[in-house]
Design a protein around this motif. Structure first.
Motif, PDB file in Angstrom:
ATOM      1  N   ILE A  75       0.642  -1.033  -0.222  1.00 22.06           N
ATOM      2  CA  ILE A  75       0.335  -0.284   0.367  1.00 22.06           C
ATOM      3  C   ILE A  75       0.756   1.305  -0.053  1.00 22.06           C
ATOM      4  O   ILE A  75       1.014   2.514  -1.027  1.00 22.06           O
ATOM      5  CB  ILE A  75      -1.044  -0.036   1.048  1.00 22.06           C
ATOM      6  N   TRP A  80      -1.625   5.008  -6.249  1.00 19.29           N
ATOM      7  CA  TRP A  80      -3.291   4.961  -5.669  1.00 19.29           C
ATOM      8  C   TRP A  80      -3.081   6.302  -5.200  1.00 19.29           C
ATOM      9  O   TRP A  80      -1.847   7.247  -4.815  1.00 19.29           O
ATOM     10  CB  TRP A  80      -3.465   3.854  -4.793  1.00 19.29           C
ATOM     11  N   HIS A 222      -5.440   1.171  10.990  1.00 20.18           N
ATOM     12  CA  HIS A 222      -5.624   1.207   9.741  1.00 20.18           C
ATOM     13  C   HIS A 222      -7.255   0.591   9.862  1.00 20.18           C
ATOM     14  O   HIS A 222      -8.318   0.665   9.078  1.00 20.18           O
ATOM     15  CB  HIS A 222      -5.144   1.453   8.358  1.00 20.18           C
ATOM     16  N   ASP A 262      -0.537   6.195   5.317  1.00 21.71           N
ATOM     17  CA  ASP A 262      -1.103   5.680   3.384  1.00 21.71           C
ATOM     18  C   ASP A 262      -1.838   5.089   3.795  1.00 21.71           C
ATOM     19  O   ASP A 262      -3.496   4.811   2.872  1.00 21.71           O
ATOM     20  CB  ASP A 262      -0.105   5.468   3.105  1.00 21.71           C
ATOM     21  N   GLU A 263      -2.074   3.928   4.829  1.00 26.60           N
ATOM     22  CA  GLU A 263      -2.730   2.639   5.131  1.00 26.60           C
ATOM     23  C   GLU A 263      -3.740   2.864   5.412  1.00 26.60           C
ATOM     24  O   GLU A 263      -5.331   2.899   5.135  1.00 26.60           O
ATOM     25  CB  GLU A 263      -2.545   1.844   6.281  1.00 26.60           C
ATOM     26  N   TYR A 266      -5.623   5.505   2.041  1.00 25.20           N
ATOM     27  CA  TYR A 266      -5.727   4.151   2.064  1.00 25.20           C
ATOM     28  C   TYR A 266      -7.602   3.010   2.188  1.00 25.20           C
ATOM     29  O   TYR A 266      -8.549   2.949   1.034  1.00 25.20           O
ATOM     30  CB  TYR A 266      -5.523   2.364   1.103  1.00 25.20           C
ATOM     31  N   SER A 267      -7.430   3.259   3.102  1.00 25.20           N
ATOM     32  CA  SER A 267      -9.230   2.654   3.572  1.00 25.20           C
ATOM     33  C   SER A 267     -10.302   3.387   3.888  1.00 25.20           C
ATOM     34  O   SER A 267     -10.873   2.926   3.554  1.00 25.20           O
ATOM     35  CB  SER A 267      -8.536   1.840   5.814  1.00 25.20           C
ATOM     36  N   LYS A 269     -10.496   5.619   0.440  1.00 26.90           N
ATOM     37  CA  LYS A 269      -9.788   6.525  -0.204  1.00 26.90           C
ATOM     38  C   LYS A 269     -11.139   6.951  -0.801  1.00 26.90           C
ATOM     39  O   LYS A 269     -11.248   8.151  -1.520  1.00 26.90           O
ATOM     40  CB  LYS A 269      -8.562   6.077  -1.407  1.00 26.90           C
ATOM     41  N   ARG A 325      -0.828  11.443  -2.634  1.00 27.72           N
ATOM     42  CA  ARG A 325      -2.074  10.549  -2.692  1.00 27.72           C
ATOM     43  C   ARG A 325      -3.221  11.220  -3.479  1.00 27.72           C
ATOM     44  O   ARG A 325      -4.737  11.334  -3.092  1.00 27.72           O
ATOM     45  CB  ARG A 325      -2.835   9.878  -1.313  1.00 27.72           C
TER      46      ARG A 325
END
Length: 536
Positions: A75, A80, A222, A262-263, A266-267, A269, A325
């Motif tokens: 991740i 992403w 996360h 980051d996580e 991402y979780s 997003k 991101r």
């Protein structure tokens, strides 16, 4: 006045009090039905998430240190980005924060800021009547019908034509709402806050080109962000809204969370628009997380500034992570309040300018202030840094040397002084007294304090006692020394405040609570948990 209770045949939630007509308007059967559906689907996962925090903490207590997670490296290394940022959140150069008191809501929305974060968390004591009144105040603000007349002076307050964008901060995962039980247990306060704000306001917000926006506090992992994403997605489906209608900004105000930025992005997003440097809680979390590590003990709170290497690394990593991101990197709180003394006020404004310049230069997209009188100074710094831009998403910091776990955990230089310890005691006791009296946002010695201040104060002294640290005068900090200072500083407070204010307040109870928190064998996770027992 008519009283209302929940009709048992319609909902399984058990209300532990009776409602006035005004409260029943906010806590309608339909709103409660939505609360119940959320609780039924999501409440059972909260104890598991909180237990995971404790499990991780046991490993750190045993000697390990927080680090980036090897299992989520893909991740962190992926390319992403988050889904999108709505138009009315593209410019957040200055945000003001404060509790949901009616007059404060109006003043904050009218301030020279882009965003008002209306707070059900650290600057708010969640007594039941105040929680429901706060939800009513926000509903009236969204509808443009909010007004307030000061009883004593007759001064009238109402919204200007172009108020700030509203974001609601809900309670943390750890805080219950004891007035509603599900299967005999208090429901999560955050679900209650989220449900009522969303239910009463999403239509009106969307109609005027805004949306249901939230700040999420105190996340540590996360998996907690993923839980919130599930709550948001379920809600959007339930109300027939496109995915990503609900938007959130997550406060990175715990040490474990800085290793999972980051996580967390991402979780969430589809729903997230940015992260925020919640610096005061972050300092508290540094103490709490590393409580068993004698080489990581912080000095006096007053010298732990954003220039310190571990905090500056945190700020720069947050900017780099967010901008990579496509998310905003919000700066932290300026807790100062204006002074009527011109010389002191010039000092305050200079402090604000220095602090905000550091954030702007690091690449943050905006910052926080606690008082409308400081919004102009903070805004001028960001106006200059931004120029014609709305934000600093173009500042990538990709050329920076990598920021490692060692940078984020670096011990902090500075003295522990008797003066600093005594100051901590006075501030913490005054804040606790205000909180258990129902006020979570308190001006103390020129700063607008919230719960994080008292948390740092009592946790610092707890850690100094645990590790037998000496003050700069050579005196070792012990429970006995703390108790002696506490008694002496209560006398100082009585003198400062006057015997009438002192005797009419709850200072003796606050001192007992401060003593228990600071001398307990185990560090209590949040002072607001025992404090909540004092609230009706």
């Amino acid at each position: 006045m008519d009283r209302h209770t929940l009709p048992n045949h319609e909902v399984k939630l058990s209300l532990q009090t009776v409602l006035t007509d005004e409260q029943a308007d906010i806590l309608s059967d339909e709103a409660l039905g939505f609360v119940e559906r959320l609780v039924q689907r999501f409440a059972s996962r909260v104890p598991e998430l909180l237990a995971s925090r404790e499990h991780r903490q046991l490993a750190i207590d045993a000697g390990s240190l927080p680090d980036f997670l090897p299992e989520t490296a893909a991740i962190r290394e992926g390319s992403w980005t988050i889904q999108n940022i709505p138009e009315d959140l593209q410019d957040r150069r200055v945000e003001i924060t404060g509790p949901v008191d009616r007059k404060m809501v109006i003043n904050a929305l009218n301030a020279d800021v882009k965003v008002f974060m209306a707070d059900f968390e650290d600057s708010f004591a969640p007594a039941w009547d105040e929680v429901l009144a706060g939800q009513r105040n926000l509903r009236d603000a969204v509808n443009g019908t909010i007004s307030y007349t000061q009883p004593q002076s007759g001064k009238h307050y109402q919204l200007d034509d172009d108020p700030a964008v509203l974001i609601c901060r809900v309670r943390g995962l750890h805080l219950p709402e004891k007035h509603l039980l599900w299967q005999g247990e208090p429901i999560p306060g955050c679900l209650f806050d989220f449900a009522l704000y969303f239910y009463h306001n999403y239509k009106q917000l969307l109609e005027k080109g805004s949306g249901p926006y939230f700040y999420l506090p105190k996340l540590q992992a996360h998996q907690e962000a993923a839980w919130w994403s599930d709550v948001f997605s379920y809600t959007e489906d339930e109300f027939g809204l496109p995915r990503g209608t609900i938007k959130a900004t997550v406060l990175i105000e715990t040490l474990p969370a800085v290793f999972e930025m980051d996580e967390i992005l991402y979780s969430l997003k589809e729903h997230i628009v940015g992260l925020n440097c919640g610096r005061w809680d972050y300092i508290f979390s540094y103490i709490k997380t590393l409580r068993n590590h004698p080489d990581r003990i912080l000095p006096d709170r007053q010298v732990v500034t954003m220039e310190k290497p571990f905090l500056n690394a945190y700020s720069r990593l947050l900017v780099r992570t967010c901008h990579r991101r496509g998310a905003f990197a919000m700066g932290g709180m300026a807790a100062f309040i204006p002074s009527k003394d011109p010389e002191q006020n010039a000092w305050v404004l200079n402090k604000i300018q220095t602090d905000k310049s550091l954030e702007a230069n690091n690449g943050h997209d905006g910052t926080w202030v606690a008082h409308p009188g400081l919004a102009g100074t903070a805004r001028a710094v960001f106006d200059e840094a931004l120029g014609t831009r709305s934000n600093q998403l173009d500042i990538s910091r990709s050329e920076d040397a990598p920021i490692t776990a060692e940078h984020l955990l670096e011990p902090c230089e500075g003295e522990r002084t008797e003066e600093g310890m005594r100051h901590n005691i006075r501030v913490a006791v005054q804040y606790i007294e205000a909180w258990i009296s129902g006020n979570g946002c308190v001006p103390i010695y020129g700063l607008m304090e919230d719960a994080a201040t008292a948390e740092i104060s009592r946790a610092s002294i707890w850690q100094w006692i645990k590790h037998g640290k000496a003050l700069s005068n050579g005196e070792v900090v012990t429970k006995a020394l703390f108790e002696q200072m506490l008694q002496e500083e209560m006398g100082v407070l009585k003198q400062e405040l006057g015997s009438e204010r002192y005797s009419s307040g709850r200072f003796d109870e606050a001192a007992v609570m401060m003593s228990q928190l600071t001398t307990s064998d185990e560090l209590v996770n949040f002072l607001t948990l025992p404090g909540y027992e004092y609230l009706q």
